[in-house]
Design a protein around this motif. Structure first.
Motif, mmCIF file in Angstrom:
data_model
loop_
_atom_site.group_PDB
_atom_site.id
_atom_site.type_symbol
_atom_site.label_atom_id
_atom_site.label_comp_id
_atom_site.label_asym_id
_atom_site.label_seq_id
_atom_site.Cartn_x
_atom_site.Cartn_y
_atom_site.Cartn_z
ATOM 1 N N GLU A 166 -12.072 -3.111 -17.776
ATOM 2 C CA GLU A 166 -11.364 -3.303 -16.517
ATOM 3 C C GLU A 166 -12.294 -4.067 -15.564
ATOM 4 O OE1 GLU A 166 -8.587 0.419 -15.623
ATOM 5 O OE2 GLU A 166 -10.625 1.036 -16.060
ATOM 6 N N THR A 183 -10.437 -5.157 -0.312
ATOM 7 C CA THR A 183 -10.996 -4.560 -1.521
ATOM 8 C C THR A 183 -12.450 -4.163 -1.282
ATOM 9 O OG1 THR A 183 -9.538 -5.765 -3.011
ATOM 10 C CG2 THR A 183 -11.593 -4.951 -3.943
ATOM 11 N N SER A 222 2.034 4.033 -7.653
ATOM 12 C CA SER A 222 3.440 3.621 -7.696
ATOM 13 C C SER A 222 4.328 4.628 -8.418
ATOM 14 C CB SER A 222 3.563 2.251 -8.376
ATOM 15 O OG SER A 222 3.151 2.334 -9.736
ATOM 16 N N GLU A 223 3.731 5.494 -9.240
ATOM 17 C CA GLU A 223 4.510 6.473 -10.005
ATOM 18 C C GLU A 223 4.787 7.747 -9.226
ATOM 19 O OE1 GLU A 223 2.916 5.500 -14.532
ATOM 20 O OE2 GLU A 223 1.893 7.020 -13.321
ATOM 21 N N LEU A 238 -0.603 -0.128 -4.584
ATOM 22 C CA LEU A 238 0.286 0.605 -5.485
ATOM 23 C C LEU A 238 -0.186 0.617 -6.933
ATOM 24 C CD1 LEU A 238 3.541 -1.432 -6.181
ATOM 25 C CD2 LEU A 238 1.395 -2.482 -5.511
ATOM 26 N N HIS A 239 -1.080 -0.315 -7.335
ATOM 27 C CA HIS A 239 -1.546 -0.340 -8.725
ATOM 28 C C HIS A 239 -2.614 0.710 -8.996
ATOM 29 C CE1 HIS A 239 -4.958 -2.331 -6.803
ATOM 30 N NE2 HIS A 239 -5.650 -1.960 -7.875
ATOM 31 N N SER A 240 -3.155 1.329 -7.929
ATOM 32 C CA SER A 240 -4.349 2.176 -8.051
ATOM 33 C C SER A 240 -4.071 3.440 -8.845
ATOM 34 C CB SER A 240 -4.873 2.551 -6.669
ATOM 35 O OG SER A 240 -5.053 1.417 -5.859
ATOM 36 N N TYR A 241 -5.132 3.919 -9.491
ATOM 37 C CA TYR A 241 -5.088 5.223 -10.135
ATOM 38 C C TYR A 241 -5.381 6.313 -9.105
ATOM 39 C CZ TYR A 241 -5.555 3.038 -14.806
ATOM 40 O OH TYR A 241 -5.370 2.308 -15.949
ATOM 41 N N ARG A 277 0.837 -1.200 0.000
ATOM 42 C CA ARG A 277 0.000 0.000 0.000
ATOM 43 C C ARG A 277 0.869 1.245 0.000
ATOM 44 N NH1 ARG A 277 2.164 2.351 3.872
ATOM 45 N NH2 ARG A 277 1.481 2.220 6.067
ATOM 46 N N SER A 318 -9.260 1.455 -8.493
ATOM 47 C CA SER A 318 -8.610 0.412 -9.278
ATOM 48 C C SER A 318 -8.927 0.538 -10.763
ATOM 49 C CB SER A 318 -9.047 -0.972 -8.774
ATOM 50 O OG SER A 318 -8.538 -1.217 -7.484
ATOM 51 N N TYR A 358 -0.546 6.137 -11.626
ATOM 52 C CA TYR A 358 -0.557 5.056 -10.667
ATOM 53 C C TYR A 358 0.053 5.576 -9.366
ATOM 54 C CZ TYR A 358 -1.293 1.984 -14.699
ATOM 55 O OH TYR A 358 -1.788 1.381 -15.824
#
Length: 372
Positions: A371, A308, A274-275, A259-262, A210, A229, A272
């Motif tokens: 998605e 989730t 993560s970015e 970390l994958h979330s928008y 997270r 997501s 993301y």
């Protein structure tokens, strides 16, 4: 509404036409030069600003060409003379003050209070003199224009004291600088129309990574960031502004999700989680849909148990958000209700945002995409 003038004095002759065309297209207010022959070529929709070169007399035909004539002033006596002249042509009269010391700072403050337009250039890189002039001119009818050396400085100037100068002067290198300046003038980000989401299910997932987003701003109690997501749906995640047992509040932080979330940012662009890194920006959003640009100071990615949230909008759009599985992680509901994610159950209502766009590297695109 802020405005801008572009300065053509240093623009290469080969690029001048393109820069002027860009300024006209972008509907910037004015163009400044020290040559009447250049100002004569400008269309009538543009305010023509004349700043004679140091030591040059004012051309006799200046009044027939220029809409605003800037006079260089550096002393109280020169400013008093200009104030008398302004009584006969107030709309056309303006001052140019270069602030190099305390005396010229005082002149700039008085000019900004007394004249319809005052252009100020600051010699030193500190923004303290600009803050003083902005404060001195606050609530006065005149307009304060600040010269910026480049787009980066212009971006700083518009935010000084949370209000900035009324206008900007920039010498663009090319047409791209003109459009960049236009983006800065847009100022506040547009409001969003939030929607009510109804929780369908909560699933405990086990260990995952997270991201906490630590920002350079203090969040309001009804404010957070939009995370999801799916690119078409987001949940409003609240900051740690509200008190919690066993730990202090952290009003700069949002425990945002996996970390994958928008995460939604400016200009309808996503990243993301993560970015994100120090210096990135996200969109702060209130429960009323008011938005603002927020700078990220740090992100913290750590392994934690995850859960989730699956929800659905009134229109039937499915939204999903994966967050840390812990009681102190919270989202916002209607009426600015603060909801602990581990206590959510089917039927509970959240606040979110729906976007019709699909995404490619964060930009909205009209393409087929599923998605789930």
């Amino acid at each position: 509404m802020k405005f801008a003038w572009i300065d053509l004095r240093s623009t290469h002759d080969d690029l001048r036409a393109g820069v002027v065309d860009a300024a006209v297209h972008a509907r910037l207010e004015g163009v400044l030069d020290d040559r009447l022959e250049v100002l004569r070529t400008l269309p009538p929709t543009v305010t023509k600003v004349l700043l004679p070169a140091p030591g040059d007399p004012l051309p006799a035909e200046a009044a027939d060409v220029a809409d605003i004539v800037l006079t260089r002033v550096g002393t109280a006596a020169e400013l008093d003379k200009l104030k008398l002249e302004s009584e006969s042509a107030p709309a056309r009269t303006a001052a140019f003050v270069e602030v190099v010391d305390d005396a010229t700072l005082k002149v700039a403050c008085e000019a900004a209070r007394a004249l319809p337009n005052t252009l100020v250039k600051f010699r030193d890189p500190t923004k303290i003199p600009l803050e003083i002039v902005i404060a001195a001119a606050d609530h006065s009818p005149g307009r304060l224009i600040c010269e910026a050396g480049d787009l980066e400085e212009a971006g700083i100037v518009v935010d000084v004291l949370e209000k900035g100068s009324d206008g900007l002067l920039l010498a663009p290198k090319d047409a791209n600088d003109v459009f960049g300046l236009t983006g800065l003038l847009r100022g506040s980000s547009p409001d969003l129309s939030l929607t009510t989401l109804t929780v369908r299910s909560i699933e405990h997932n086990g260990l995952g990574d997270r991201v906490c987003v630590d920002t350079c701003s203090h969040f309001g109690q009804d404010e957070g960031i939009l995370v999801g997501s799916y690119a078409h749906g987001f949940v409003l995640c609240v900051s740690e502004t509200h008190p919690l047992p066993y730990m202090p509040t952290r009003p700069f932080r949002v425990n945002a999700g996996a970390l994958h979330s928008y995460v939604l940012g400016e200009d309808n662009r996503t990243n993301y989680l993560s970015e994100l890194q120090a210096g990135s920006t996200v969109l702060g959003v209130t429960t009323e849909g008011k938005t603002r640009r927020i700078v990220v100071g740090r992100v913290k990615l750590e392994s934690r148990p995850m859960l989730t949230i699956r929800a659905v909008s009134e229109s039937g759009t499915e939204v999903s958000l994966t967050v840390q599985d812990d009681w102190h992680v919270r989202v916002l509901g209607p009426g600015a209700a603060v909801l602990n994610v581990t206590e959510l159950k089917a039927g509970d209502q959240l606040l979110g945002y729906l976007a019709d766009d699909k995404r490619h590297v964060g930009w909205p695109v009209g393409e087929f995409c599923i998605e789930k």
